[in-house]
Scaffold this active site. Structure first.
Site, mmCIF file in Angstrom:
data_model
loop_
_atom_site.group_PDB
_atom_site.id
_atom_site.type_symbol
_atom_site.label_atom_id
_atom_site.label_comp_id
_atom_site.label_asym_id
_atom_site.label_seq_id
_atom_site.Cartn_x
_atom_site.Cartn_y
_atom_site.Cartn_z
ATOM 1 N NE ARG A 221 52.467 21.309 -67.859
ATOM 2 C CZ ARG A 221 51.327 20.724 -68.237
ATOM 3 N NH1 ARG A 221 51.282 19.462 -68.544
ATOM 4 N NH2 ARG A 221 50.214 21.441 -68.300
ATOM 5 C CD GLU B 51 47.117 25.159 -64.926
ATOM 6 O OE1 GLU B 51 46.413 25.088 -63.918
ATOM 7 O OE2 GLU B 51 47.063 24.332 -65.849
ATOM 8 C CG ASN C 195 49.309 22.106 -64.214
ATOM 9 O OD1 ASN C 195 48.092 22.128 -64.274
ATOM 10 N ND2 ASN C 195 50.075 22.743 -65.100
ATOM 11 C CB SER D 59 49.620 14.963 -68.628
ATOM 12 O OG SER D 59 49.038 16.133 -69.113
ATOM 13 C CE LYS E 127 43.407 27.027 -63.506
ATOM 14 N NZ LYS E 127 43.432 25.626 -63.211
ATOM 15 C CE LYS F 289 43.547 31.103 -66.224
ATOM 16 N NZ LYS F 289 44.894 30.543 -66.048
ATOM 17 C CD GLU G 141 44.065 22.529 -61.785
ATOM 18 O OE1 GLU G 141 44.819 22.638 -62.768
ATOM 19 O OE2 GLU G 141 43.924 23.427 -60.937
ATOM 20 N N GLY G 142 42.516 20.624 -66.045
ATOM 21 C CA GLY G 142 42.338 19.671 -67.141
ATOM 22 C C GLY G 142 41.894 20.287 -68.450
ATOM 23 N NE ARG H 79 50.742 22.309 -72.202
ATOM 24 C CZ ARG H 79 49.781 22.769 -71.402
ATOM 25 N NH1 ARG H 79 48.610 22.193 -71.381
ATOM 26 N NH2 ARG H 79 50.007 23.809 -70.634
HETATM 27 P P1 ADP Z 1 43.653 24.194 -66.742
HETATM 28 O O1 ADP Z 1 43.893 23.892 -65.308
HETATM 29 O O2 ADP Z 1 42.285 23.853 -67.209
HETATM 30 O O3 ADP Z 1 44.751 23.646 -67.613
HETATM 31 P P2 ADP Z 1 44.778 26.824 -67.395
HETATM 32 O O4 ADP Z 1 44.917 27.928 -66.432
HETATM 33 O O5 ADP Z 1 46.046 26.129 -67.767
HETATM 34 O O6 ADP Z 1 43.707 25.787 -66.809
HETATM 35 O O7 ADP Z 1 44.062 27.358 -68.700
HETATM 36 C C1 ADP Z 1 43.831 26.527 -69.820
HETATM 37 C C2 ADP Z 1 44.378 27.183 -71.082
HETATM 38 O O8 ADP Z 1 43.757 28.457 -71.281
HETATM 39 C C3 ADP Z 1 45.867 27.469 -71.044
HETATM 40 O O9 ADP Z 1 46.613 26.346 -71.443
HETATM 41 C C4 ADP Z 1 45.991 28.647 -72.007
HETATM 42 O O10 ADP Z 1 46.061 28.212 -73.342
HETATM 43 C C5 ADP Z 1 44.689 29.389 -71.796
HETATM 44 N N1 ADP Z 1 44.906 30.462 -70.803
HETATM 45 C C6 ADP Z 1 44.795 30.338 -69.458
HETATM 46 N N2 ADP Z 1 45.083 31.508 -68.844
HETATM 47 C C7 ADP Z 1 45.388 32.378 -69.813
HETATM 48 C C8 ADP Z 1 45.768 33.771 -69.825
HETATM 49 N N3 ADP Z 1 45.865 34.470 -68.694
HETATM 50 N N4 ADP Z 1 45.987 34.362 -71.027
HETATM 51 C C9 ADP Z 1 45.862 33.659 -72.175
HETATM 52 N N5 ADP Z 1 45.509 32.357 -72.237
HETATM 53 C C10 ADP Z 1 45.266 31.722 -71.073
HETATM 54 MG MG MG Z 2 46.652 24.194 -67.776
#
Ligand code: ADP
Ligand code: MG
Length: 463
Positions: A118, A134, A136, A141, A298, A357, A361-362, A439
């Protein structure tokens, strides 16, 4: 944008209707402490630009091929993850599993692949660009619950004309069927009579029904029986034969679908690591394999965005198309490198423009604003982090419903595009887009996970 937000009284009646839909269709999650409740959802679909949605769907195939190509380049994965390995014990353990499988199986570890990916994106409002948050590669999920929310919004478009929803603006969503079909395709390629599909789960999983929908569909459409087990249970129950056939309770396992195993908390003891290694060494299709799992790091996302890297793995046109959706990403491995120093200084001065970051994950792991600036100033262990340009999507008013409670608020949305891929040897059996989930979260929240309690499940109304 063809969507009219109803008043509070009408919204409350619709929320009741959503609760009925959720109960009737299994759009539910477990409640902490027991019982079931409707999954958190957006009452109405949220406007999303059609062109950017279609662009994201079009990237599904290139991303599948990218994951597969990177997963087979061990030298690349080792080099990119070297810094994180030194600073992050979990990444080091995953690489340890990779090395152990590599030592025992060599190139044969790449013989079979099944991916359910995803790719998550937001549309940056100031620039209008679709930017990837990102990718996945493990335990992606909400495919099934997202399909059910799409179905509900589509029904309402026809049923309640006063909402101003154009049915043609609500894209068909077949994520549940696509994900099950990918696992079934792998199962068929493995070819064992009466073989199981094994679903690896977390103990006490609250999002169980999203997973059970895949299992139900595997049985209903493909006649494939599934078993759900935790890694701790599997350490006791799995058997690995001399020819690498995996079996559970005497039944061979054709495909292993991980909905756990992506977080350090999933491995409280050596038993869970033992189960992971047994699975990886088996002949079963792993969704994902350890090498697919590592491609989702990441750190790998950050490295792939560097000039010239994508071109090693994809043809020129696919690399160019994918590059358009990369946000600014910086490694913090070498704090003395000029580009890193410049990014660090800018992030400390303008923390609102960046996200920090870790290799996790999660949801709920990222650092923002002052917390991020403090971490950057402290400068310790930054090799396990990447720095990312902050994306700023347009806010839209909507009603969010969580556990029966209705709240109107300004929201931000993130589209997730599923893609599925199955390869046996050099034969690609499946490769394409596989549905979506939107989402949506409170515009005041930095993080976005549904399971982590920040967001709700939604569907896009394209304009
Ligand atoms: P995880 O693997 O924990 O899901 P993500 O990279 O998806 O990590 O980050 C979690 C959440 O943080 C994302 O769903 C988003 O809402 C927010 N986020 C992550 N990166 C960004 C970004 N570059 N700009 C704005 N919001 C972000
Ligand atoms: Mg995410």
């Amino acid at each position: 944008m063809g969507r009219l937000l109803p008043g509070e009284a009408r919204a409350a009646r619709l929320a009741g209707q959503a609760g009925v839909w959720a109960g009737q269709r299994g759009l539910v999650v477990r409640r902490r402490g027991g019982g079931l409740t409707a999954a958190p959802l957006a009452l109405l679909p949220t406007p999303f630009p059609r062109g950017e949605f279609e662009r994201a769907v079009g990237l599904a195939g290139p991303l599948n091929r990218l994951v597969d190509a990177v997963s087979r380049d061990g030298a690349y994965l080792r080099r990119v993850l070297r810094g994180a390995r030194g600073h992050d014990e979990f990444t080091a353990r995953l690489l340890g599993v990779y090395e152990a499988v590599r030592a025992r199986k060599g190139e044969a570890m790449h013989a079979r692949a099944v991916g359910v990916h995803r790719s998550d994106y937001m549309v940056d409002e100031p620039t209008g660009r679709l930017l990837q948050v990102e990718l996945n590669t493990i335990a992606s999920s909400f495919g099934a619950l997202g399909t059910l929310v799409s179905d509900m919004h589509r029904q309402w478009a026809g049923r309640y004309p006063e909402l101003g929803l154009d049915p043609a603006a609500l894209p068909a969503n077949g994520a549940t069927g696509h994900i099950a079909a990918a696992l079934a395709c792998a199962h068929g390629a493995w070819g064992g009579e009466g073989a199981l599909a094994l679903v690896v789960v977390q103990p006490g999983e609250l999002n169980e029904f999203d997973q059970q929908w895949i299992q139900e569909t595997l049985w209903e459409r493909h006649g494939i029986e599934t078993a759900r087990r935790t890694l701790a249970e599997l350490d006791r129950e799995l058997e690995l034969a001399a020819d690498d056939t995996l079996s559970l309770g005497g039944a061979p396992v054709a495909v292993v679908y991980f909905r756990a195993g992506y977080s350090p908390a999933d491995y409280p003891t050596e038993a869970e690591w033992g189960a992971r290694l047994t699975i990886e060494q088996s002949s079963a299709f792993k969704c994902p394999s350890i090498q697919y799992h590592l491609v989702g790091a990441k750190k790998v996302q950050q490295d792939l965005a560097q000039p010239g890297v994508l071109e090693r793995f994809l043809d020129h046109d696919e690399a160019a198309a994918l590059r358009t959706c990369f946000a600014g990403l910086w490694s913090l491995d070498d704090a003395e490198a000029p580009a890193t120093r410049a990014a660090l200084a800018d992030a400390v001065a303008n923390p609102g423009r960046y996200v920090l970051k870790p290799q996790r994950e999660g949801g709920g792991n990222n650092l923002y604003k002052q917390e991020m600036a403090a971490k950057l100033r402290a400068g310790q262990g930054l090799g396990a982090y990447i720095l990312m340009e902050r994306i700023n999507p347009a806010p839209h008013a909507n009603y969010l419903v969580r556990d029966g409670e209705l709240r109107r608020m300004d929201t931000l949305s993130e589209i997730g595009i599923y893609s599925t891929y199955v390869r046996e040897g050099d034969r690609v059996l499946l490769d394409g887009p596989a549905g979506h989930v939107l989402r949506t979260k409170d515009a005041a929240s930095d993080e976005g996970g549904v399971a982590a309690g920040f967001a709700v499940i939604d569907s896009p109304a394209l304009y």
